[in-house]
Design a protein around this motif. Structure first.
Motif, PDB file in Angstrom:
ATOM      1  N   ILE A 198       0.857  -1.178   0.000  1.00 53.34           N
ATOM      2  CA  ILE A 198       0.000   0.000   0.000  1.00 53.34           C
ATOM      3  C   ILE A 198       0.898   1.235   0.000  1.00 53.34           C
ATOM      4  O   ILE A 198       1.836   1.312   0.797  1.00 53.34           O
ATOM      5  CB  ILE A 198      -0.905   0.016   1.244  1.00 53.34           C
ATOM      6  CG1 ILE A 198      -1.731  -1.263   1.355  1.00 53.34           C
ATOM      7  CG2 ILE A 198      -1.826   1.240   1.224  1.00 53.34           C
ATOM      8  CD1 ILE A 198      -2.471  -1.411   2.666  1.00 53.34           C
ATOM      9  N   PRO A 199       0.648   2.202  -0.872  1.00 54.56           N
ATOM     10  CA  PRO A 199       1.450   3.430  -0.833  1.00 54.56           C
ATOM     11  C   PRO A 199       1.395   4.080   0.549  1.00 54.56           C
ATOM     12  O   PRO A 199       0.348   4.075   1.215  1.00 54.56           O
ATOM     13  CB  PRO A 199       0.789   4.318  -1.892  1.00 54.56           C
ATOM     14  CG  PRO A 199       0.098   3.362  -2.813  1.00 54.56           C
ATOM     15  CD  PRO A 199      -0.362   2.226  -1.940  1.00 54.56           C
ATOM     16  N   GLU A 200       2.518   4.652   0.993  1.00 59.69           N
ATOM     17  CA  GLU A 200       2.593   5.192   2.352  1.00 59.69           C
ATOM     18  C   GLU A 200       1.542   6.269   2.612  1.00 59.69           C
ATOM     19  O   GLU A 200       0.946   6.316   3.694  1.00 59.69           O
ATOM     20  CB  GLU A 200       3.992   5.750   2.611  1.00 59.69           C
ATOM     21  CG  GLU A 200       4.178   6.224   4.037  1.00 59.69           C
ATOM     22  CD  GLU A 200       5.617   6.576   4.367  1.00 59.69           C
ATOM     23  OE1 GLU A 200       5.819   7.371   5.312  1.00 59.69           O
ATOM     24  OE2 GLU A 200       6.529   6.055   3.694  1.00 59.69           O
ATOM     25  N   ALA A 201       1.296   7.124   1.634  1.00 55.42           N
ATOM     26  CA  ALA A 201       0.288   8.176   1.831  1.00 55.42           C
ATOM     27  C   ALA A 201      -1.090   7.566   2.070  1.00 55.42           C
ATOM     28  O   ALA A 201      -1.879   8.061   2.893  1.00 55.42           O
ATOM     29  CB  ALA A 201       0.252   9.109   0.628  1.00 55.42           C
ATOM     30  N   ALA A 202      -1.396   6.483   1.349  1.00 56.50           N
ATOM     31  CA  ALA A 202      -2.686   5.813   1.529  1.00 56.50           C
ATOM     32  C   ALA A 202      -2.754   5.131   2.891  1.00 56.50           C
ATOM     33  O   ALA A 202      -3.813   5.077   3.520  1.00 56.50           O
ATOM     34  CB  ALA A 202      -2.906   4.800   0.413  1.00 56.50           C
ATOM     35  N   ASP A 230       3.185   2.167  18.031  1.00 48.57           N
ATOM     36  CA  ASP A 230       3.097   3.116  16.924  1.00 48.57           C
ATOM     37  C   ASP A 230       3.347   2.378  15.612  1.00 48.57           C
ATOM     38  O   ASP A 230       4.306   1.614  15.494  1.00 48.57           O
ATOM     39  CB  ASP A 230       4.151   4.205  17.131  1.00 48.57           C
ATOM     40  CG  ASP A 230       4.072   5.324  16.109  1.00 48.57           C
ATOM     41  OD1 ASP A 230       3.129   5.319  15.295  1.00 48.57           O
ATOM     42  OD2 ASP A 230       4.967   6.202  16.126  1.00 48.57           O
ATOM     43  N   PHE A 231       2.475   2.614  14.632  1.00 45.45           N
ATOM     44  CA  PHE A 231       2.639   1.970  13.323  1.00 45.45           C
ATOM     45  C   PHE A 231       3.626   2.716  12.417  1.00 45.45           C
ATOM     46  O   PHE A 231       3.956   2.218  11.331  1.00 45.45           O
ATOM     47  CB  PHE A 231       1.294   1.887  12.595  1.00 45.45           C
ATOM     48  CG  PHE A 231       0.302   0.931  13.214  1.00 45.45           C
ATOM     49  CD1 PHE A 231       0.651  -0.384  13.467  1.00 45.45           C
ATOM     50  CD2 PHE A 231      -0.985   1.352  13.531  1.00 45.45           C
ATOM     51  CE1 PHE A 231      -0.256  -1.272  14.025  1.00 45.45           C
ATOM     52  CE2 PHE A 231      -1.909   0.476  14.082  1.00 45.45           C
ATOM     53  CZ  PHE A 231      -1.536  -0.836  14.330  1.00 45.45           C
ATOM     54  N   THR A 232       4.103   3.872  12.831  1.00 39.46           N
ATOM     55  CA  THR A 232       4.905   4.727  11.950  1.00 39.46           C
ATOM     56  C   THR A 232       6.089   4.014  11.296  1.00 39.46           C
ATOM     57  O   THR A 232       6.315   4.188  10.087  1.00 39.46           O
ATOM     58  CB  THR A 232       5.399   5.975  12.711  1.00 39.46           C
ATOM     59  OG1 THR A 232       4.263   6.717  13.176  1.00 39.46           O
ATOM     60  CG2 THR A 232       6.232   6.862  11.806  1.00 39.46           C
ATOM     61  N   PRO A 233       6.867   3.191  12.008  1.00 39.89           N
ATOM     62  CA  PRO A 233       8.014   2.539  11.357  1.00 39.89           C
ATOM     63  C   PRO A 233       7.634   1.575  10.239  1.00 39.89           C
ATOM     64  O   PRO A 233       8.500   1.149   9.470  1.00 39.89           O
ATOM     65  CB  PRO A 233       8.691   1.789  12.515  1.00 39.89           C
ATOM     66  CG  PRO A 233       8.233   2.479  13.749  1.00 39.89           C
ATOM     67  CD  PRO A 233       6.825   2.908  13.450  1.00 39.89           C
ATOM     68  N   TYR A 234       6.347   1.238  10.143  1.00 42.32           N
ATOM     69  CA  TYR A 234       5.910   0.217   9.195  1.00 42.32           C
ATOM     70  C   TYR A 234       5.032   0.773   8.066  1.00 42.32           C
ATOM     71  O   TYR A 234       4.487   0.011   7.268  1.00 42.32           O
ATOM     72  CB  TYR A 234       5.133  -0.880   9.939  1.00 42.32           C
ATOM     73  CG  TYR A 234       5.885  -1.435  11.118  1.00 42.32           C
ATOM     74  CD1 TYR A 234       6.830  -2.452  10.958  1.00 42.32           C
ATOM     75  CD2 TYR A 234       5.675  -0.939  12.407  1.00 42.32           C
ATOM     76  CE1 TYR A 234       7.525  -2.960  12.051  1.00 42.32           C
ATOM     77  CE2 TYR A 234       6.368  -1.431  13.501  1.00 42.32           C
ATOM     78  CZ  TYR A 234       7.296  -2.437  13.309  1.00 42.32           C
ATOM     79  OH  TYR A 234       7.990  -2.934  14.387  1.00 42.32           O
ATOM     80  N   ILE A 250      -7.476  -1.499  14.913  1.00 41.45           N
ATOM     81  CA  ILE A 250      -6.628  -1.406  13.725  1.00 41.45           C
ATOM     82  C   ILE A 250      -5.469  -2.396  13.800  1.00 41.45           C
ATOM     83  O   ILE A 250      -4.763  -2.480  14.805  1.00 41.45           O
ATOM     84  CB  ILE A 250      -6.068   0.018  13.549  1.00 41.45           C
ATOM     85  CG1 ILE A 250      -7.210   1.038  13.458  1.00 41.45           C
ATOM     86  CG2 ILE A 250      -5.182   0.102  12.306  1.00 41.45           C
ATOM     87  CD1 ILE A 250      -6.738   2.483  13.447  1.00 41.45           C
ATOM     88  N   TRP A 251      -5.273  -3.135  12.700  1.00 45.66           N
ATOM     89  CA  TRP A 251      -4.114  -4.014  12.545  1.00 45.66           C
ATOM     90  C   TRP A 251      -3.397  -3.657  11.251  1.00 45.66           C
ATOM     91  O   TRP A 251      -4.031  -3.267  10.266  1.00 45.66           O
ATOM     92  CB  TRP A 251      -4.535  -5.481  12.460  1.00 45.66           C
ATOM     93  CG  TRP A 251      -5.301  -5.988  13.634  1.00 45.66           C
ATOM     94  CD1 TRP A 251      -5.209  -5.589  14.940  1.00 45.66           C
ATOM     95  CD2 TRP A 251      -6.304  -7.013  13.610  1.00 45.66           C
ATOM     96  NE1 TRP A 251      -6.080  -6.290  15.726  1.00 45.66           N
ATOM     97  CE2 TRP A 251      -6.769  -7.180  14.937  1.00 45.66           C
ATOM     98  CE3 TRP A 251      -6.842  -7.813  12.604  1.00 45.66           C
ATOM     99  CZ2 TRP A 251      -7.740  -8.106  15.282  1.00 45.66           C
ATOM    100  CZ3 TRP A 251      -7.814  -8.739  12.935  1.00 45.66           C
ATOM    101  CH2 TRP A 251      -8.260  -8.880  14.266  1.00 45.66           C
ATOM    102  N   LEU A 252      -2.087  -3.811  11.260  1.00 49.88           N
ATOM    103  CA  LEU A 252      -1.295  -3.612  10.051  1.00 49.88           C
ATOM    104  C   LEU A 252      -0.483  -4.886   9.802  1.00 49.88           C
ATOM    105  O   LEU A 252       0.185  -5.389  10.719  1.00 49.88           O
ATOM    106  CB  LEU A 252      -0.370  -2.394  10.210  1.00 49.88           C
ATOM    107  CG  LEU A 252       0.407  -1.937   8.966  1.00 49.88           C
ATOM    108  CD1 LEU A 252       0.669  -0.425   9.033  1.00 49.88           C
ATOM    109  CD2 LEU A 252       1.734  -2.676   8.825  1.00 49.88           C
ATOM    110  N   PHE A 253      -0.572  -5.394   8.582  1.00 52.89           N
ATOM    111  CA  PHE A 253       0.162  -6.597   8.218  1.00 52.89           C
ATOM    112  C   PHE A 253       1.284  -6.254   7.246  1.00 52.89           C
ATOM    113  O   PHE A 253       1.060  -5.576   6.239  1.00 52.89           O
ATOM    114  CB  PHE A 253      -0.766  -7.619   7.543  1.00 52.89           C
ATOM    115  CG  PHE A 253      -1.776  -8.249   8.465  1.00 52.89           C
ATOM    116  CD1 PHE A 253      -1.512  -9.454   9.090  1.00 52.89           C
ATOM    117  CD2 PHE A 253      -3.000  -7.631   8.699  1.00 52.89           C
ATOM    118  CE1 PHE A 253      -2.446 -10.042   9.939  1.00 52.89           C
ATOM    119  CE2 PHE A 253      -3.936  -8.215   9.540  1.00 52.89           C
ATOM    120  CZ  PHE A 253      -3.662  -9.415  10.154  1.00 52.89           C
ATOM    121  N   THR A 254       2.489  -6.728   7.556  1.00 52.65           N
ATOM    122  CA  THR A 254       3.592  -6.673   6.601  1.00 52.65           C
ATOM    123  C   THR A 254       3.717  -8.063   5.981  1.00 52.65           C
ATOM    124  O   THR A 254       2.879  -8.938   6.225  1.00 52.65           O
ATOM    125  CB  THR A 254       4.907  -6.282   7.287  1.00 52.65           C
ATOM    126  OG1 THR A 254       5.309  -7.334   8.182  1.00 52.65           O
ATOM    127  CG2 THR A 254       4.743  -4.986   8.076  1.00 52.65           C
TER     128      THR A 254
END
Length: 269
Positions: free
Chosen positions: A85-89, A138-142, A104-108
Motif C-alpha cells: 500500500i502506498p505510504e500516503a494511503a 506506533d505503526f509509523t516505522p511500518y 486497527i491491525w497492520l500486516f507486513t
C-alpha cells in the motif's frame, strides 16, 4: 456448466467452518478435483502465514493469493508477486479507521502488528491464522511496508459506512472492501482476487472462462466477475448471491464440498 479446468476458492466462510476447521468432506472433494485433472488453489484476505496449514492437506501445488490476491506466493510461501500500500494511503487509512473507532491491525509480509493485545477481535484472529500479533505502540516505522490494514468492529453498519468513506478518501490509491461483516480490509491498488485469478490462468495458459470461483463476501466479487462459473456460499449476503452463477449450501452444511461435487458431476468426472 462449461468445462472447468481450475477452481479458485476463498478460505474463511467458504472452505472453512465457523470454527476455522477443514472438514474431511472438503479435503476429499479437493482430492477428487486433483484426480480429475482439475487444478485447485486458494485466495484470501489472510496473510501468507495464515494459509500455510491448508497447503498440505489440500495438496496445493499452484501459487496461492494472500492479502486479497495482492501477494502471490508459491506453496513454500516464497514470493511470486508482491505489492504494498502506498505510504500516503496507509496514513489516510489509519486516520479514517481511527475516526470510526475501529480496532486497527497492520500486516507486513511476515508480521501481524497490533496496538492492543487485548483487542476484542485479537483472539478470533489468532485462532484463524494460527499466529500471534506483534504488539507495537506506533505503526509509523511500518507505514512503507504495509501489505494490508484491517479495521475490525462489531458495528457492522458502522463498518459499512466506514468502507464507503474509506473508498472516497483513498480513491485509486488503495482498495477497501469487507472480507467479513466485522473486518474492513485495505489492500494495494489495482490488485484483488480477480487479478489473482487472471495471473494464475496466464501461468497455466487457460481461459478464465474455464475457472470456477467460490466465496461468500464482497471481496470475492472481483473473482466472480472474471471467472466463467462462480459459487456463492449459502451464508453469503443476498447481494453476493445475486452476482454468482450458482448458490451452494452454507459453510456449516458442507457448501464448499457440495459445490465441488457438482463441478465433478457436471464435468463428467
Amino acid at each position: 456448466m462449461t468445462r472447468i479446468a481450475l477452481v479458485v476458492s476463498d478460505v474463511d466462510g467458504t472452505l472453512l467452518t465457523k470454527e476455522k476447521l477443514l472438514t474431511e468432506r472438503a479435503i476429499s472433494a479437493v482430492r477428487k478435483l486433483h484426480e480429475a485433472g482439475i487444478g485447485f488453489t486458494i485466495t484470501s484476505s489472510r496473510p501468507t502465514i495464515g494459509m500455510r496449514f491448508l497447503i498440505e492437506p489440500l495438496g496445493i501445488t499452484l501459487p496461492i493469493g494472500a492479502f486479497n490476491g495482492s501477494c502471490i506466493v508459491d506453496p513454500a510461501l516464497k514470493p511470486v508477486e508482491q505489492h504494498m500500500i502506498p505510504e500516503a494511503a496507509t496514513r489516510r487509512t489509519l486516520d479514517v479507521l481511527g475516526k470510526f473507532g475501529a480496532e486497527i491491525w497492520l500486516f507486513t509480509t511476515d508480521l501481524w502488528l497490533a496496538r492492543d493485545p487485548n483487542g476484542p477481535y485479537v483472539p478470533h484472529e489468532k485462532l484463524a491464522i494460527r499466529a500471534d500479533p506483534t504488539i507495537v505502540s506506533d505503526f509509523t516505522p511500518y507505514l512503507s511496508s504495509a501489505c494490508k490494514i484491517v479495521g475490525a468492529s462489531a458495528d457492522a453498519a458502522g463498518l459499512q459506512r466506514c468502507e464507503a468513506e474509506m473508498r472516497e478518501a483513498l480513491g485509486a490509491q488503495a482498495t477497501a472492501v469487507r472480507s467479513q461483516s466485522y473486518y474492513l480490509d485495505i489492500t494495494p491498488p489495482g490488485v484483488n482476487k480477480g487479478t489473482f485469478v487472471q495471473t494464475i490462468t496466464r501461468r497455466l495458459g487457460i481461459s478464465t472462462d474455464l475457472v470456477a470461483t467460490i466465496g461468500d463476501m464482497q471481496n470475492d466479487l472481483a473473482m466472480f466477475h472474471v471467472s466463467g462459473t462462480s459459487f456463492a456460499m449459502g451464508n453469503a449476503t443476498d447481494d453476493v448471491k445475486q452476482q454468482a452463477t450458482h448458490v451452494t449450501a452454507s459453510n456449516e452444511d458442507e457448501g464448499f464440498a457440495k459445490a465441488m461435487e457438482m463441478i465433478l458431476r457436471e464435468n463428467g468426472r
